[in-house]
Scaffold this motif. Structure first.
Motif, PDB file in Angstrom:
ATOM      1  N   LEU A  20       0.977  -1.261  -0.003  1.00 54.65           N
ATOM      2  CA  LEU A  20       0.037   0.018   0.006  1.00 54.65           C
ATOM      3  C   LEU A  20       0.857   1.347  -0.042  1.00 54.65           C
ATOM      4  O   LEU A  20       1.704   1.281   0.804  1.00 54.65           O
ATOM      5  CB  LEU A  20      -0.969  -0.173   1.052  1.00 54.65           C
ATOM      6  CG  LEU A  20      -2.283  -0.704   0.890  1.00 54.65           C
ATOM      7  CD1 LEU A  20      -2.225  -1.879   1.875  1.00 54.65           C
ATOM      8  CD2 LEU A  20      -3.628  -0.009   1.485  1.00 54.65           C
ATOM      9  N   LYS A  22       1.601   5.274  -0.249  1.00 50.46           N
ATOM     10  CA  LYS A  22       1.169   6.650   0.189  1.00 50.46           C
ATOM     11  C   LYS A  22       2.053   7.545  -0.102  1.00 50.46           C
ATOM     12  O   LYS A  22       3.168   7.676   0.900  1.00 50.46           O
ATOM     13  CB  LYS A  22       0.513   6.633   1.499  1.00 50.46           C
ATOM     14  CG  LYS A  22      -0.146   7.923   1.776  1.00 50.46           C
ATOM     15  CD  LYS A  22      -1.365   7.577   2.744  1.00 50.46           C
ATOM     16  CE  LYS A  22      -1.006   8.233   4.280  1.00 50.46           C
ATOM     17  NZ  LYS A  22      -1.869   8.432   5.029  1.00 50.46           N
ATOM     18  N   VAL A  61      -6.023  -7.459   3.511  1.00 48.35           N
ATOM     19  CA  VAL A  61      -5.700  -5.886   3.860  1.00 48.35           C
ATOM     20  C   VAL A  61      -7.024  -5.617   4.769  1.00 48.35           C
ATOM     21  O   VAL A  61      -6.995  -4.766   5.786  1.00 48.35           O
ATOM     22  CB  VAL A  61      -5.719  -5.178   2.662  1.00 48.35           C
ATOM     23  CG1 VAL A  61      -6.036  -3.477   2.957  1.00 48.35           C
ATOM     24  CG2 VAL A  61      -4.426  -5.591   1.943  1.00 48.35           C
ATOM     25  N   ILE A  69      -9.738  -1.913  -0.081  1.00 52.48           N
ATOM     26  CA  ILE A  69      -8.902  -1.575  -1.407  1.00 52.48           C
ATOM     27  C   ILE A  69      -9.576  -2.365  -2.394  1.00 52.48           C
ATOM     28  O   ILE A  69     -10.452  -3.325  -2.229  1.00 52.48           O
ATOM     29  CB  ILE A  69      -7.377  -2.051  -1.302  1.00 52.48           C
ATOM     30  CG1 ILE A  69      -7.233  -3.885  -1.221  1.00 52.48           C
ATOM     31  CG2 ILE A  69      -6.664  -1.557  -0.119  1.00 52.48           C
ATOM     32  CD1 ILE A  69      -5.889  -4.316  -1.319  1.00 52.48           C
ATOM     33  N   ALA A  72      -6.187  -4.102  -6.940  1.00 45.16           N
ATOM     34  CA  ALA A  72      -5.095  -4.375  -6.418  1.00 45.16           C
ATOM     35  C   ALA A  72      -4.182  -4.911  -7.930  1.00 45.16           C
ATOM     36  O   ALA A  72      -4.835  -5.548  -8.456  1.00 45.16           O
ATOM     37  CB  ALA A  72      -4.780  -5.286  -5.484  1.00 45.16           C
ATOM     38  N   VAL A  98      -1.281  -1.236  -4.405  1.00 42.21           N
ATOM     39  CA  VAL A  98      -2.403  -0.226  -4.566  1.00 42.21           C
ATOM     40  C   VAL A  98      -1.847   1.204  -3.988  1.00 42.21           C
ATOM     41  O   VAL A  98      -1.004   1.316  -3.176  1.00 42.21           O
ATOM     42  CB  VAL A  98      -3.162  -0.605  -3.247  1.00 42.21           C
ATOM     43  CG1 VAL A  98      -4.171   0.386  -2.971  1.00 42.21           C
ATOM     44  CG2 VAL A  98      -4.313  -1.839  -3.797  1.00 42.21           C
ATOM     45  N   VAL A 100      -2.677   4.502  -2.627  1.00 36.04           N
ATOM     46  CA  VAL A 100      -3.501   5.235  -1.638  1.00 36.04           C
ATOM     47  C   VAL A 100      -3.718   6.432  -2.345  1.00 36.04           C
ATOM     48  O   VAL A 100      -3.145   7.380  -2.946  1.00 36.04           O
ATOM     49  CB  VAL A 100      -2.862   5.319  -0.381  1.00 36.04           C
ATOM     50  CG1 VAL A 100      -4.065   6.071   0.492  1.00 36.04           C
ATOM     51  CG2 VAL A 100      -2.802   3.768   0.364  1.00 36.04           C
TER      52      VAL A 100
END
Ligand code: IPR
Ligand code: MG
Length: 151
Positions: A20, A22, A61, A69, A72, A98, A100
């Motif tokens: 994930l 970000k 997740v 999510i 993916a 993924v 964010v």
């Protein structure tokens, strides 16, 4: 290869784990488990019968962090034979990604530690300042120069 019965998982298993991402950070949690105990790892877990990689990624997740999510994306796969663990094991690990705020979840959604018996807690870590020690399969990728941001 010969092993004593009981000190290993006899069959290779499939795990799906998720980057994930970000900004320049990645979500990691410190494991509480017989495999990779006290190491920092991506959310994820065992592929269940009939699941797609995307479905497994979303389920794991959600179960572990509460984050929802979708979409993916498959990144890569590694073959991890872990003979240095209390229970020797062999995992084929599917790495998904993924972004964010782009794919999901929304930026303001924060992870919760929904399986505290399996994880000390989730946090965002800058890719250039990852915590130590990393879980074996992830450490191997990082040492090999793998960059989930540019794949
Ligand atoms: P679960 O399914 O409990 O989330 O498994 P996990 O987090 O121990 O992941 C299994 C695969 C690892 C050991 C590569
Ligand atoms: Mg897990």
């Amino acid at each position: 290869m010969e092993h004593n019965k009981g000190d290993l998982t006899p069959e290779p298993r499939v795990a799906v784990v998720v980057f994930l991402l970000k900004g320049r950070s990645v979500l990691l949690g410190r494991r509480r488990a017989s495999v990779g105990n006290a190491t920092f790892a991506l959310p994820g877990g065992h592929l269940e019968f009939g699941e797609s990689f995307e479905e497994c990624a979303a389920r794991e997740v959600k179960e572990e962090t509460g984050l929802e999510i979708r979409n993916a994306e498959f990144l890569t796969v590694t073959n991890n034979v872990m003979l240095d663990q209390p229970k020797k094991c062999h995992y084929v690990t599917i790495f998904m990604r993924v972004i964010v705020g782009v794919d999901a979840p929304k930026e303001e959604q924060e992870p919760q530690n929904l399986e505290p018996h399996k994880c000390d807690g989730w946090d965002w870590y800058e890719w250039d300042h990852l915590p130590q020690p990393l879980f074996g399969p992830l450490e191997k990728m990082v040492k090999g120069g793998y960059d989930p941001f540019s794949s």
